[in-house]
Motif scaffolding. Structure first.
Motif, short mmCIF file in Angstrom:
data_model
loop_
_atom_site.label_atom_id
_atom_site.label_comp_id
_atom_site.label_asym_id
_atom_site.label_seq_id
_atom_site.Cartn_x
_atom_site.Cartn_y
_atom_site.Cartn_z
N MET A 162 41.38 46.31 47.37
CA MET A 162 42.28 45.06 48.64
C MET A 162 41.81 46.24 50.10
SD MET A 162 45.76 44.08 47.95
CE MET A 162 45.92 42.46 48.50
N LEU A 163 41.94 45.99 50.78
CA LEU A 163 42.02 47.26 52.11
C LEU A 163 43.34 47.43 52.16
CD1 LEU A 163 38.99 46.00 54.58
CD2 LEU A 163 38.95 47.49 52.77
N ASP A 164 43.62 48.64 52.44
CA ASP A 164 44.95 48.90 53.46
C ASP A 164 45.67 47.84 55.04
OD1 ASP A 164 44.26 50.29 55.28
OD2 ASP A 164 44.50 52.36 54.46
N ARG A 165 46.53 48.66 55.00
CA ARG A 165 47.03 47.79 56.03
C ARG A 165 46.12 47.64 57.86
NH1 ARG A 165 52.80 48.96 56.50
NH2 ARG A 165 53.15 48.73 54.76
N THR A 166 45.45 48.74 57.88
CA THR A 166 44.44 49.68 58.29
C THR A 166 43.12 48.75 58.94
OG1 THR A 166 43.42 51.33 57.70
CG2 THR A 166 45.43 51.54 58.61
N GLY A 167 42.85 48.70 57.51
CA GLY A 167 41.53 47.51 57.58
C GLY A 167 40.72 49.32 57.56
N SER A 168 41.32 50.02 57.17
CA SER A 168 39.70 51.38 57.35
C SER A 168 39.78 52.09 56.07
CB SER A 168 40.53 51.83 58.33
OG SER A 168 41.06 52.99 58.23
N ALA A 169 40.55 51.54 55.08
CA ALA A 169 40.40 52.49 53.42
C ALA A 169 40.54 51.75 52.80
CB ALA A 169 41.66 53.86 54.32
N ILE A 170 40.79 52.25 51.26
CA ILE A 170 40.81 51.36 50.43
C ILE A 170 42.21 51.57 49.69
CG2 ILE A 170 40.65 50.66 47.88
CD1 ILE A 170 38.18 49.89 49.49
N LYS A 171 42.68 50.08 48.98
CA LYS A 171 43.67 50.43 48.68
C LYS A 171 44.11 49.56 47.08
CE LYS A 171 48.88 48.10 48.86
NZ LYS A 171 49.27 47.19 49.15
N ILE A 172 44.45 50.31 46.03
CA ILE A 172 44.40 49.88 44.89
C ILE A 172 45.50 49.66 44.28
CG2 ILE A 172 42.77 50.29 42.43
CD1 ILE A 172 40.94 50.41 44.01
N ILE A 173 45.79 48.54 43.24
CA ILE A 173 46.89 48.02 43.38
C ILE A 173 46.66 47.38 41.75
CG2 ILE A 173 47.75 47.12 45.12
CD1 ILE A 173 47.39 44.29 44.41
N ALA A 174 47.57 47.68 40.58
CA ALA A 174 47.52 47.48 39.31
C ALA A 174 47.30 45.50 39.21
CB ALA A 174 49.21 47.38 38.71
N GLY A 175 46.96 45.41 38.03
CA GLY A 175 46.59 43.62 37.98
C GLY A 175 47.10 43.55 37.05
N ASP A 176 47.26 41.95 38.34
CA ASP A 176 48.73 40.78 37.99
C ASP A 176 48.13 40.63 36.22
OD1 ASP A 176 50.33 38.77 37.66
OD2 ASP A 176 50.94 39.30 39.40
N ASP A 177 48.87 40.23 35.66
CA ASP A 177 48.38 39.70 34.14
C ASP A 177 48.15 38.28 34.21
OD1 ASP A 177 48.15 41.67 32.61
OD2 ASP A 177 50.92 41.50 32.14
N ARG A 178 48.85 37.39 35.40
CA ARG A 178 48.98 36.27 35.73
C ARG A 178 47.55 36.13 36.71
NH1 ARG A 178 53.87 35.73 39.83
NH2 ARG A 178 53.12 37.92 40.21
N VAL A 179 46.71 37.15 36.72
CA VAL A 179 45.23 36.86 37.70
C VAL A 179 44.10 36.80 36.31
CG1 VAL A 179 43.81 37.69 38.86
CG2 VAL A 179 46.09 37.50 39.69
N ASN A 180 43.97 35.75 36.04
CA ASN A 180 41.87 36.30 35.46
C ASN A 180 41.42 37.37 35.05
OD1 ASN A 180 43.15 34.14 33.55
ND2 ASN A 180 41.59 32.57 35.05
N TYR A 181 40.86 38.03 35.89
CA TYR A 181 39.70 39.18 36.18
C TYR A 181 40.70 40.26 36.93
CZ TYR A 181 37.11 35.42 35.86
OH TYR A 181 36.96 33.97 34.89
#
Length: 378
Positions: free
Chosen positions: A274-293
């Motif tokens: 995702m993008l972080d709160r500034t929109g200028s950098a990347i934010k990587i988060i753990a994949g939720d098991d409820r999401v298929n991909y």
């Protein structure tokens, strides 16, 4: 009549278990087993299977070499069984480049425990590619190669010929998207306006992305984000491979990475980008098991929509399913431009068909058009 499957693996355990698992599906039948790459070439010629499952580490001749030889003589869909290690990921990418259509992670525990997930995944992939390659009479390799938009080498031409032969037919699971769709709107002037290009892909994506990204110049004017359905380890190896072949800089994304022109960030397998709160950098988060991909195209598309609006060009490439369609709708509502891959050049016309059918595509392009259009239009 069931599709004929050739199983290639040097392990007698895997030979036995894969035969059992595949034959549980009434639409598939194992007609032969090969214990090494050389035997695979010979049995592919004599048995003429509809599809092949291929290991990569074998005596006499490895799986990648066998794929190249089979594709040069009689193109047939080949699905690789791949180790989840970093080394296994690199070899898998070589196999895809050689002509394999897809891969399945090779996990001893899943095979030995009779995993229902493995069965579904294996049956689905084998049926999908076997059915696509056998819906219509097979044309000559020369005729197919003449239509392909690929590199000049003969082996690569025949690899792409198989991709076009498979892609020109729609799998039973994709029947609703079998017909091409007209673009949603007139071509828009993007020169100097697009700051971010984001690409989503799944089955067939590694080869398609390579064809596009390796053609871009080092001074490409926009930042690029890529969401390719892949397990962990695979995206790191894929990014490093693309970086070696490309003028632009390619890396697996990490939290804090800045968006920059000529920089390509690939979402890490098993995570969400995702993008972080500034929109200028990347934010990587753990994949939720409820999401298929994991990673998920929809999630990345939706995150970008909050910031870039009409400054985004989104691209949906070959892949099963419809991931990216919901996110594309959000992007379009914010004024973004969307291109999708056409049916003829897609390995599986699922994801791009979904956005085209929803009337979200501004333009529908063949694989060979993307890089030149990105260079000329941006």
């Amino acid at each position: 009549m069931p599709y004929k499957v050739l199983v290639v693996d040097d392990s007698s355990f895997f030979q036995h278990r894969l035969k059992e698992i595949i034959n549980e599906c009434p639409e598939l039948k194992v007609v032969g087993i090969a214990a090494n790459g050389q035997e695979a070439i010979e049995k592919a010629a004599s048995l003429q299977p509809d599809i092949i499952s291929m290991d990569y580490e074998m005596p006499l001749l490895d799986g990648v070499s066998a794929v190249r030889a089979i594709m040069a003589e009689r193109p047939v869909p080949i699905v690789m069984f791949s180790s989840m290690t970093y080394e296994g990921a690199n070899i898998t990418l070589e196999a895809l480049d050689a002509g394999a259509v897809d891969f399945i992670p090779k996990n001893f525990a899943e095979v030995s425990k009779n995993s229902d997930l493995l069965k579904r995944r294996l049956h689905e992939k084998l049926i999908t590619f076997a059915s696509q390659a056998n819906i219509a009479p097979v044309r000559s390799t020369d005729e197919l190669a003449a239509e392909a938009n690929v590199r000049s080498q003969r082996a690569r031409e025949k690899t792409a010929a198989l991709r076009e032969r498979i892609a020109s037919r729609t799998a039973p699971t994709e029947k609703s998207a079998a017909q091409p769709h007209r673009p949603r709107s007139e071509k828009r002037n993007l020169k100097g306006k697009v700051k971010l290009v984001v690409i989503g892909a799944s089955t067939g994506g590694p080869v398609a992305l390579s064809d596009i990204i390796t053609q871009l110049p080092a001074n490409f004017p926009a930042a690029l984000l890529v969401v390719q359905h892949m397990p962990e380890n695979f995206t790191k190896a894929f990014a490093e491979r693309l970086n070696r072949l490309s003028a632009v800089t390619v890396k697996e994304a990490q939290s804090g990475d800045k968006l920059a022109p000529g920089s390509v960030l690939i979402a890490p397998g098993g995570m969400q980008m995702m993008l972080d709160r500034t929109g200028s950098a990347i934010k990587i988060i753990a994949g939720d098991d409820r999401v298929n991909y994991k990673p998920c195209v929809d999630i990345t598309f939706a995150s970008i929509a909050n910031f870039y609006h009409e400054k985004v060009l989104a691209i949906v490439l070959t892949g099963m399913g419809s991931d990216g369609c919901d996110g594309a709708r959000i992007l379009k509502d914010k004024g973004a431009v969307l291109w999708s891959q056409d049916q003829a050049s897609s390995i599986v016309y699922g994801m791009p068909a979904a956005v085209a059918k929803a009337n979200l595509s501004d333009e529908v392009l063949s694989l060979g058009e993307f890089s030149s259009r990105l260079i000329s239009d941006l």
